[in-house]
Each structure stands twice: as C-alpha cells, then as structure tokens.
Design a protein around this motif. Structure first.
Motif, PDB file in Angstrom:
ATOM      1  N   GLU A   1      39.276  73.664  27.661  1.00 47.58           N
ATOM      2  CA  GLU A   1      39.180  72.746  26.531  1.00 47.58           C
ATOM      3  C   GLU A   1      39.409  71.317  27.009  1.00 47.58           C
ATOM      4  O   GLU A   1      40.351  71.021  27.741  1.00 47.58           O
ATOM      5  CB  GLU A   1      40.222  73.124  25.484  1.00 47.58           C
ATOM      6  CG  GLU A   1      40.087  72.331  24.200  1.00 47.58           C
ATOM      7  CD  GLU A   1      41.100  72.784  23.159  1.00 47.58           C
ATOM      8  OE1 GLU A   1      41.318  72.043  22.206  1.00 47.58           O
ATOM      9  OE2 GLU A   1      41.656  73.887  23.340  1.00 47.58           O
ATOM     10  N   VAL A   2      38.515  70.407  26.589  1.00 47.54           N
ATOM     11  CA  VAL A   2      38.603  69.011  27.010  1.00 47.54           C
ATOM     12  C   VAL A   2      39.693  68.318  26.194  1.00 47.54           C
ATOM     13  O   VAL A   2      39.723  68.398  24.971  1.00 47.54           O
ATOM     14  CB  VAL A   2      37.250  68.298  26.800  1.00 47.54           C
ATOM     15  CG1 VAL A   2      37.359  66.831  27.175  1.00 47.54           C
ATOM     16  CG2 VAL A   2      36.169  68.984  27.609  1.00 47.54           C
ATOM     17  N   VAL A   3      40.601  67.643  26.894  1.00 39.42           N
ATOM     18  CA  VAL A   3      41.684  66.919  26.229  1.00 39.42           C
ATOM     19  C   VAL A   3      41.169  65.538  25.825  1.00 39.42           C
ATOM     20  O   VAL A   3      40.643  64.799  26.659  1.00 39.42           O
ATOM     21  CB  VAL A   3      42.911  66.797  27.151  1.00 39.42           C
ATOM     22  CG1 VAL A   3      44.013  66.001  26.471  1.00 39.42           C
ATOM     23  CG2 VAL A   3      43.411  68.171  27.554  1.00 39.42           C
ATOM     24  N   TYR A   4      41.310  65.209  24.553  1.00 36.02           N
ATOM     25  CA  TYR A   4      40.836  63.914  24.055  1.00 36.02           C
ATOM     26  C   TYR A   4      41.903  62.845  24.279  1.00 36.02           C
ATOM     27  O   TYR A   4      43.078  63.060  24.014  1.00 36.02           O
ATOM     28  CB  TYR A   4      40.491  63.995  22.571  1.00 36.02           C
ATOM     29  CG  TYR A   4      40.083  62.664  22.007  1.00 36.02           C
ATOM     30  CD1 TYR A   4      38.823  62.145  22.268  1.00 36.02           C
ATOM     31  CD2 TYR A   4      40.967  61.909  21.250  1.00 36.02           C
ATOM     32  CE1 TYR A   4      38.444  60.914  21.777  1.00 36.02           C
ATOM     33  CE2 TYR A   4      40.591  60.667  20.746  1.00 36.02           C
ATOM     34  CZ  TYR A   4      39.330  60.178  21.023  1.00 36.02           C
ATOM     35  OH  TYR A   4      38.960  58.951  20.542  1.00 36.02           O
ATOM     36  N   HIS A   5      41.464  61.701  24.771  1.00 38.87           N
ATOM     37  CA  HIS A   5      42.356  60.562  24.970  1.00 38.87           C
ATOM     38  C   HIS A   5      41.988  59.484  23.946  1.00 38.87           C
ATOM     39  O   HIS A   5      40.843  59.024  23.935  1.00 38.87           O
ATOM     40  CB  HIS A   5      42.222  60.000  26.386  1.00 38.87           C
ATOM     41  CG  HIS A   5      42.588  60.990  27.448  1.00 38.87           C
ATOM     42  ND1 HIS A   5      43.880  61.358  27.705  1.00 38.87           N
ATOM     43  CD2 HIS A   5      41.819  61.702  28.317  1.00 38.87           C
ATOM     44  CE1 HIS A   5      43.913  62.251  28.683  1.00 38.87           C
ATOM     45  NE2 HIS A   5      42.668  62.476  29.067  1.00 38.87           N
ATOM     46  N   PRO A   6      42.929  59.088  23.084  1.00 36.29           N
ATOM     47  CA  PRO A   6      42.621  58.098  22.035  1.00 36.29           C
ATOM     48  C   PRO A   6      42.131  56.776  22.628  1.00 36.29           C
ATOM     49  O   PRO A   6      42.521  56.376  23.717  1.00 36.29           O
ATOM     50  CB  PRO A   6      43.960  57.918  21.312  1.00 36.29           C
ATOM     51  CG  PRO A   6      44.740  59.142  21.632  1.00 36.29           C
ATOM     52  CD  PRO A   6      44.304  59.580  22.993  1.00 36.29           C
ATOM     53  N   ARG A   7      41.273  56.107  21.868  1.00 38.85           N
ATOM     54  CA  ARG A   7      40.720  54.821  22.294  1.00 38.85           C
ATOM     55  C   ARG A   7      41.383  53.675  21.542  1.00 38.85           C
ATOM     56  O   ARG A   7      41.825  53.839  20.412  1.00 38.85           O
ATOM     57  CB  ARG A   7      39.213  54.785  22.009  1.00 38.85           C
ATOM     58  CG  ARG A   7      38.417  55.833  22.746  1.00 38.85           C
ATOM     59  CD  ARG A   7      36.969  55.699  22.387  1.00 38.85           C
ATOM     60  NE  ARG A   7      36.145  56.685  23.077  1.00 38.85           N
ATOM     61  CZ  ARG A   7      34.834  56.766  22.942  1.00 38.85           C
ATOM     62  NH1 ARG A   7      34.202  55.946  22.136  1.00 38.85           N
ATOM     63  NH2 ARG A   7      34.161  57.687  23.596  1.00 38.85           N
TER      64      ARG A   7
ATOM     65  N   ALA B   1      36.894  54.577  15.853  1.00 39.05           N
ATOM     66  CA  ALA B   1      37.722  55.130  14.779  1.00 39.05           C
ATOM     67  C   ALA B   1      37.332  56.574  14.489  1.00 39.05           C
ATOM     68  O   ALA B   1      38.200  57.431  14.282  1.00 39.05           O
ATOM     69  CB  ALA B   1      37.580  54.272  13.528  1.00 39.05           C
ATOM     70  N   SER B   2      36.038  56.862  14.488  1.00 35.93           N
ATOM     71  CA  SER B   2      35.572  58.227  14.255  1.00 35.93           C
ATOM     72  C   SER B   2      36.056  59.161  15.356  1.00 35.93           C
ATOM     73  O   SER B   2      36.503  60.280  15.096  1.00 35.93           O
ATOM     74  CB  SER B   2      34.047  58.246  14.174  1.00 35.93           C
ATOM     75  OG  SER B   2      33.554  59.556  14.171  1.00 35.93           O
ATOM     76  N   ALA B   3      35.973  58.701  16.608  1.00 33.97           N
ATOM     77  CA  ALA B   3      36.421  59.528  17.732  1.00 33.97           C
ATOM     78  C   ALA B   3      37.924  59.791  17.639  1.00 33.97           C
ATOM     79  O   ALA B   3      38.381  60.918  17.886  1.00 33.97           O
ATOM     80  CB  ALA B   3      36.086  58.842  19.053  1.00 33.97           C
ATOM     81  N   ASN B   4      38.691  58.768  17.255  1.00 35.00           N
ATOM     82  CA  ASN B   4      40.144  58.942  17.146  1.00 35.00           C
ATOM     83  C   ASN B   4      40.518  59.870  15.999  1.00 35.00           C
ATOM     84  O   ASN B   4      41.435  60.683  16.127  1.00 35.00           O
ATOM     85  CB  ASN B   4      40.826  57.585  16.958  1.00 35.00           C
ATOM     86  CG  ASN B   4      40.804  56.755  18.230  1.00 35.00           C
ATOM     87  OD1 ASN B   4      40.646  57.291  19.327  1.00 35.00           O
ATOM     88  ND2 ASN B   4      40.945  55.460  18.094  1.00 35.00           N
ATOM     89  N   LEU B   5      39.823  59.756  14.875  1.00 41.71           N
ATOM     90  CA  LEU B   5      40.133  60.594  13.722  1.00 41.71           C
ATOM     91  C   LEU B   5      39.723  62.053  13.955  1.00 41.71           C
ATOM     92  O   LEU B   5      40.449  62.980  13.602  1.00 41.71           O
ATOM     93  CB  LEU B   5      39.441  60.054  12.468  1.00 41.71           C
ATOM     94  CG  LEU B   5      39.998  58.742  11.916  1.00 41.71           C
ATOM     95  CD1 LEU B   5      39.104  58.206  10.816  1.00 41.71           C
ATOM     96  CD2 LEU B   5      41.421  58.947  11.401  1.00 41.71           C
ATOM     97  N   ARG B   6      38.573  62.251  14.579  1.00 40.68           N
ATOM     98  CA  ARG B   6      38.068  63.610  14.818  1.00 40.68           C
ATOM     99  C   ARG B   6      38.646  64.212  16.100  1.00 40.68           C
ATOM    100  O   ARG B   6      38.543  65.409  16.326  1.00 40.68           O
ATOM    101  CB  ARG B   6      36.542  63.576  14.918  1.00 40.68           C
ATOM    102  CG  ARG B   6      35.861  63.138  13.636  1.00 40.68           C
ATOM    103  CD  ARG B   6      34.350  62.953  13.826  1.00 40.68           C
ATOM    104  NE  ARG B   6      33.738  64.207  14.203  1.00 40.68           N
ATOM    105  CZ  ARG B   6      33.061  64.409  15.338  1.00 40.68           C
ATOM    106  NH1 ARG B   6      32.934  63.434  16.214  1.00 40.68           N
ATOM    107  NH2 ARG B   6      32.529  65.564  15.607  1.00 40.68           N
ATOM    108  N   GLU B   7      39.186  63.343  16.975  1.00 43.58           N
ATOM    109  CA  GLU B   7      39.685  63.750  18.288  1.00 43.58           C
ATOM    110  C   GLU B   7      38.619  64.467  19.105  1.00 43.58           C
ATOM    111  O   GLU B   7      38.859  65.453  19.788  1.00 43.58           O
ATOM    112  CB  GLU B   7      40.939  64.626  18.151  1.00 43.58           C
ATOM    113  CG  GLU B   7      42.118  63.888  17.552  1.00 43.58           C
ATOM    114  CD  GLU B   7      43.394  64.700  17.570  1.00 43.58           C
ATOM    115  OE1 GLU B   7      43.333  65.893  17.922  1.00 43.58           O
ATOM    116  OE2 GLU B   7      44.455  64.132  17.240  1.00 43.58           O
ATOM    117  N   LYS B   8      37.411  63.937  19.023  1.00 44.69           N
ATOM    118  CA  LYS B   8      36.271  64.462  19.777  1.00 44.69           C
ATOM    119  C   LYS B   8      35.430  63.283  20.242  1.00 44.69           C
ATOM    120  O   LYS B   8      35.263  62.306  19.513  1.00 44.69           O
ATOM    121  CB  LYS B   8      35.401  65.380  18.910  1.00 44.69           C
ATOM    122  CG  LYS B   8      36.012  66.728  18.616  1.00 44.69           C
ATOM    123  CD  LYS B   8      35.040  67.573  17.819  1.00 44.69           C
ATOM    124  CE  LYS B   8      35.639  68.927  17.493  1.00 44.69           C
ATOM    125  NZ  LYS B   8      34.713  69.751  16.685  1.00 44.69           N
TER     126      LYS B   8
END
Length: 200
Positions: free
Chosen positions: A9-15, A76-83
């Motif tokens: 599983e890929v770990v998401y890093h917030p932007r 913002a979308s990437a941070n909220l969805r964590e994807k």
C-alpha cells in the motif's frame, strides 16, 4: 487478525497547498503577463506600454486565477482523499477551466470550459502524463530490452530465404560456393575460393 499495514500500500504524504498554490500562481501570472504583452503589441491602436495592465489586465487575472484554482483544488483534494491519482488533476482542471467560463459570464460557459479542461487533463494524467508513449521501467537495461525484442521477433534464416531469396545482404549457407559456380557458368571466370591465398 491484522498483522499491520500492507507493505504494497502506497503511503500518502500530505502536500503544502498554500506554498504550491503560491508558486503556481506566480508562474501562471507571469505567463498571463506575457500573453497580455503580446495582445498589447498586436493591437491596432497605440495604447502605450501600460495597455498591458489597463487594457489587457483581464488576461493576466484569468491566467492567475486558473493557476491558483488548479493547484489549490488539486492539492486540497489530494490531502482530503489521501490519494495521489488522476481525480485530483481532474477536479483541479475543472475549477481552472471554470475561470475562463467565469470571464464569459454565463453558466453554460462556466460548466462547459470546466468540463472540457477536466476531461483533457484527467485523461492525460490517467494515461501516464506523457505525449511520447508509455514510461520505460528505470530498472530494466535498455540495451538488454532491445536485444530481447530482437531475439523474440527473430525468424529462422530458412524462412527468410524462402520468402525473399538470396541477395541484398541475405545469404544462406554455401552462398559463396554457389556464387562462384554461377559466375563460372555464365561468364567463364574461375574465381578463387574465399580463403585461398592471393599471389602478388
């Protein structure tokens, strides 16, 4: 029973949405200023150098708004969805395109420009984000890959000779002997064998 997180599983890093938005806005504002300067140069009336801002300042504003809305919504979308996937690009492109429609002042333009840019950017990102084809695997040696492709598509010499015949750099076993024989029969010239020593 859970043994912990899945290693695949890929770990998401917030932007940092604010920092990214500021950088992108600066770039698109500069691009808008360049476009405005070109418009000002090509105008038929002499409006002066300040026409870049007074007459065509709307171009700068649209470019800046497009860059800011795209990058902020994408982050913002990437941070909220964590994807980190193509849906973030699609959402950002929709809001970015809507800025062009907002200048037109109608709801169909707002939705149409947004949807058009969202489809183009979303499909581009989904297919790999490259106009030159698929991305090559950095772990595979390019020379070895090409050698494998050559061997994988290589045909037996007998099949090639049956389809094309000899000549043009394609020679089967015993070609030199057959060639010497043909020259001797047709021109009565006796050529020495290929490995025969030459006398000076």
């Amino acid at each position: 029973m859970s043994l912990g997180p899945d290693p695949d599983e890929v770990v998401y890093h917030p932007r940092d949405a604010i920092s990214s938005t500021a950088k992108t806005t600066a770039v698109t504002t500069l691009a808008g200023t360049t476009a405005s300067a070109i418009q000002n140069t090509l105008t038929k009336q002499n409006v002066g150098a300040m026409g870049i801002f007074t007459r065509y300042g709307g171009t700068i504003a649209v470019f800046a708004a497009m860059g800011a809305s795209y990058e902020f919504v994408k982050c913002a979308s990437a941070n909220l969805r964590e994807k980190d996937d193509h849906w973030n690009t699609t959402l950002g492109a929709f809001f970015s395109g809507s800025m062009v429609g907002l200048k037109k002042g109608t709801l169909p333009a707002f939705l149409g420009y947004g949807a058009a840019l969202a489809v183009i950017a979303g499909v581009y990102d989904y297919t790999g984000g490259s106009l030159s084809g698929y991305r090559k695997d950095p772990d595979v040696d390019e020379v070895a890959r090409k050698e494998f492709l050559r061997k994988n598509r290589r045909r037996p010499i007998e099949e090639t000779l049956a389809n094309l015949g000899e000549g043009r750099g394609i020679h089967g076993p015993g070609y030199e002997e057959r060639r010497r024989q043909r020259i001797k029969e047709n021109y009565r010239i006796d050529l020495p064998p290929p490995n025969a020593p030459t006398h000076s």
